[in-house]
Enzyme design. Structure first.
Site, PDB file in Angstrom:
ATOM      1  N   ASP A 177      -2.030   4.035   1.932  1.00  0.00           N
ATOM      2  CA  ASP A 177      -1.685   2.704   2.407  1.00  0.00           C
ATOM      3  C   ASP A 177      -0.278   2.770   2.968  1.00  0.00           C
ATOM      4  OD1 ASP A 177      -1.671  -0.281   2.644  1.00  0.00           O
ATOM      5  OD2 ASP A 177      -3.429  -0.094   1.350  1.00  0.00           O
ATOM      6  N   HIS A 248      -2.899  -0.430   7.742  1.00  0.00           N
ATOM      7  CA  HIS A 248      -2.401   0.064   6.448  1.00  0.00           C
ATOM      8  C   HIS A 248      -2.006   1.533   6.544  1.00  0.00           C
ATOM      9  CE1 HIS A 248      -3.029  -3.507   4.020  1.00  0.00           C
ATOM     10  NE2 HIS A 248      -4.244  -3.650   4.517  1.00  0.00           N
ATOM     11  N   GLU A 315      -7.441  -5.709   7.532  1.00  0.00           N
ATOM     12  CA  GLU A 315      -6.089  -6.206   7.795  1.00  0.00           C
ATOM     13  C   GLU A 315      -5.364  -5.350   8.835  1.00  0.00           C
ATOM     14  OE1 GLU A 315      -5.144  -8.472   3.598  1.00  0.00           O
ATOM     15  OE2 GLU A 315      -4.528  -6.381   3.797  1.00  0.00           O
ATOM     16  N   TRP A 381     -15.163  -8.359   0.807  1.00  0.00           N
ATOM     17  CA  TRP A 381     -14.035  -8.787  -0.038  1.00  0.00           C
ATOM     18  C   TRP A 381     -13.529 -10.188   0.281  1.00  0.00           C
ATOM     19  CZ3 TRP A 381      -8.856  -9.902   1.197  1.00  0.00           C
ATOM     20  CH2 TRP A 381      -8.458  -9.649   2.528  1.00  0.00           C
ATOM     21  N   TYR A 406     -11.252  -9.861  -8.020  1.00  0.00           N
ATOM     22  CA  TYR A 406      -9.977  -9.176  -7.828  1.00  0.00           C
ATOM     23  C   TYR A 406      -9.199  -9.324  -9.139  1.00  0.00           C
ATOM     24  CZ  TYR A 406     -10.008  -7.859  -2.893  1.00  0.00           C
ATOM     25  OH  TYR A 406     -10.270  -7.235  -1.703  1.00  0.00           O
ATOM     26  N   TRP A 456      -5.596  -4.152  -7.248  1.00  0.00           N
ATOM     27  CA  TRP A 456      -4.497  -3.863  -6.320  1.00  0.00           C
ATOM     28  C   TRP A 456      -3.183  -3.927  -7.087  1.00  0.00           C
ATOM     29  CZ3 TRP A 456      -6.496  -1.931  -2.094  1.00  0.00           C
ATOM     30  CH2 TRP A 456      -7.791  -2.330  -1.711  1.00  0.00           C
ATOM     31  N   GLU A 458       0.231  -4.007  -6.447  1.00  0.00           N
ATOM     32  CA  GLU A 458       1.560  -4.409  -5.993  1.00  0.00           C
ATOM     33  C   GLU A 458       2.461  -4.828  -7.154  1.00  0.00           C
ATOM     34  OE1 GLU A 458      -1.255  -5.367  -4.551  1.00  0.00           O
ATOM     35  OE2 GLU A 458      -1.061  -5.457  -2.370  1.00  0.00           O
TER      36      GLU A 458
END
Length: 541
Positions: A177, A248, A315, A381, A406, A456, A458
């Site tokens: 990513d 990404h 994205e 998603w 998620y 995810w 982050e």
């Protein structure tokens, strides 16, 4: 609390009463083809109980078998388990079914069967049981993002063990990513030499003013990957790698600047991204970029035997392509119409490239934009919509809607939730998730391969934070993916939550830092770290 509180719930189960004691004389009678499960049982149960489980037959023995009859009745992942006063018969429809049955056998021994050493004075017995079981879906997945925050190899192996304990069988390994490239590619050493480390990291949501100035990174060597894949295979888990393109991709561009749109961006100045969100830096639509990623995928295919290979495709902002004279000339040359067509050109190329090598492409539902490549499957998603469109068009689908599964999203609306992200998705909410949307035609429903929960990272800087977000909700997801549950409105949520009282003790024995049902413990909170709370229920799209 009872040791018969099984999660995920089996298809049928009877517990007529009575116990079968296990002791030092209890033998393990492993039939043809059952050796790997026998070794696993001796390893985990030997550690927890101290019992040797020697080879042998006779009264009280644990017999492992693989039979065509069970395969015919319940499929290769199905099993039958019988515990009587005479002993145990575990009969799998195939090696995978036998292994899932062994996981059930471990649950029946009680939470202390999940410890790494026997407790003093402990005695062991199995409740008399008759179980017939099989999974609802063939794809029961978990995605782990190791790019935003790197996960050490030992913790990946541990997560695979936890997946196996919940009868999950697909590990979606998000390896690349903007924030880091995590897999060694021998022909392109700068991908990890430069692309696997960032100078700092945003603390909390991208709107947070806080930073962690400690350099962050890491990567898996090819031998690490081989070990992870082998460890998973022993547990009947398929590892699906994800190499993200054409978006990404800033970590790759930072390592090899010519991969980017050099006519509109000073790619030489780019570094591995240190914050979160959707990054504008995307791959240039050139033949040289295709050849580069073909080289990447050649090494990836040599490491991962999975049929499916994930290429991301999500994205991907089109701004740089719109501004780039080179990209506009490429659109005209290829005759793809516009920037969406250019993204579709990327995906179609690798769909054909993978198909020529006996593999199948899977990508996020944005790959529907510009036309879905023939043979491609979709990870839906952004709600159900993309999956419905793909399934009705005859494409295979894995349902993983952000609004439902998620697991980085917060578990409660309370102010003590650490770095609250997204929608509130409680344990009960996840239990009421339905992978096959109502109204889907019968033919289209057959294209739903299964479902997947996504993690995810982050705002998950270490293993305990991952544990907190994933558990206990992964137990609810596992039951949705495995068990033949009724429609969400008819599910026995209270009964599931009662069974979780036993399952928490299993997680305790495994050392999982799950979110307690009463809320986060003081050390699990992150006061002052800004999240992304969203008011109101998640939309169903």
């Amino acid at each position: 609390m009872a040791d018969t509180d099984l999660i995920p719930a089996p298809l049928t189960a009877e517990h007529p009463g009575g116990l079968l004691p296990l002791d030092a004389s209890t033998a393990l009678d492993a039939g043809p083809g059952t050796g790997p499960t026998a070794r696993w049982l001796r390893s985990v149960l030997g550690a927890a109980t101290g019992l040797p489980l020697p080879d042998g037959t006779g009264p009280g023995a644990v017999r492992l078998r693989i039979s065509p009859e069970t395969a015919e009745a319940h499929g290769p992942e199905g099993y039958r388990l019988s515990v009587t006063g005479d002993g145990v018969l575990l009969d799998g429809g195939g090696p995978a079914g036998l292994f899932w049955g062994a996981q059930t056998l471990r649950q029946l021994l009680g939470p202390d069967a999940y410890r790494r050493a026997p407790l003093p004075g402990r005695t062991w017995a199995l409740p008399h049981t008759e179980i017939a079981d099989r999974p609802r879906f063939g794809w029961r997945g978990l995605l782990l993002d190791v790019s935003r925050h790197f996960t050490a190899k030992e913790d990946v192996l541990r997560l695979l063990d936890l997946m196996a304990a919940h009868k999950l069988n697909v590990f979606h390994f998000h390896l690349t990513d903007d924030q880091g490239w995590r897999i060694e590619i021998e022909r392109y050493p700068r991908l990890t030499g430069a692309g696997s480390w960032r100078a700092r990291s945003k603390r909390g949501h991208r709107a947070s003013p806080l930073w962690d100035d400690t350099p962050h990174g890491g990567f898996y060597t090819q031998d690490d990957i081989r070990e992870i894949v082998a460890h998973a295979a022993e547990r009947h888990i398929t590892v699906v790698p994800e190499i993200d393109l054409p978006g990404h991709s800033q970590a790759a561009i930072a390592a090899y600047p010519w991969l980017g749109n050099t006519d509109v961006v000073d790619t030489e100045a780019l570094t591995v991204w240190d914050t979160w969100g959707v990054n504008p830096n995307v791959l240039a639509p050139t033949e040289e970029v295709l050849r580069f990623y073909e080289g990447v995928f050649e090494e990836v295919l040599a490491l991962f035997p999975s049929t499916f290979v994930h290429v991301g495709g999500d994205e991907c902002p089109k701004d740089q392509w719109k501004e780039s004279p080179a990209a506009q000339a490429r659109i005209a040359e290829l005759g793809v119409g516009d920037e969406d067509g250019l993204q579709s050109w990327f995906i179609r190329h690798f769909d054909r490239w993978l198909a020529d090598r006996g593999r199948r492409l899977i990508g996020w539902d944005e790959i529907l934009e510009g036309g879905l490549a023939e043979g491609a499957a979709v990870s839906s998603w952004r709600g159900y919509g993309g999956g419905i469109t793909a399934a009705e068009a005859g494409h295979d689908v894995v349902m993983c809607p952000e609004q439902q599964v998620y697991l980085d999203h917060r578990q409660d609306a309370g102010e003590d939730e650490p770095v609250p992200i997204g929608f509130v998705r409680t344990l009960a909410d996840v239990y009421r998730f339905e992978p096959v949307p109502p109204g889907l035609s019968e033919e289209a429903a057959r294209h739903v391969l299964g479902t997947q929960a996504n993690v995810w990272t982050e705002v998950m800087e270490n293993r305990d934070r991952v544990d907190y977000q994933v558990f206990p909700r992964l137990a609810a997801f596992a039951e949705v993916a495995w068990s033949a549950l009724p429609a969400p409105a008819d599910r026995d949520t209270d009964g599931f939550l009662r069974r979780m009282e036993t399952h928490y003790r299993r997680l305790d024995a495994l050392g999982v830092a799950y979110r307690p049902p009463t809320g986060p413990a003081p050390w699990q909170r992150r006061p002052g770290l800004l999240g992304r709370p969203i008011d109101g229920p998640p939309p169903i799209v």
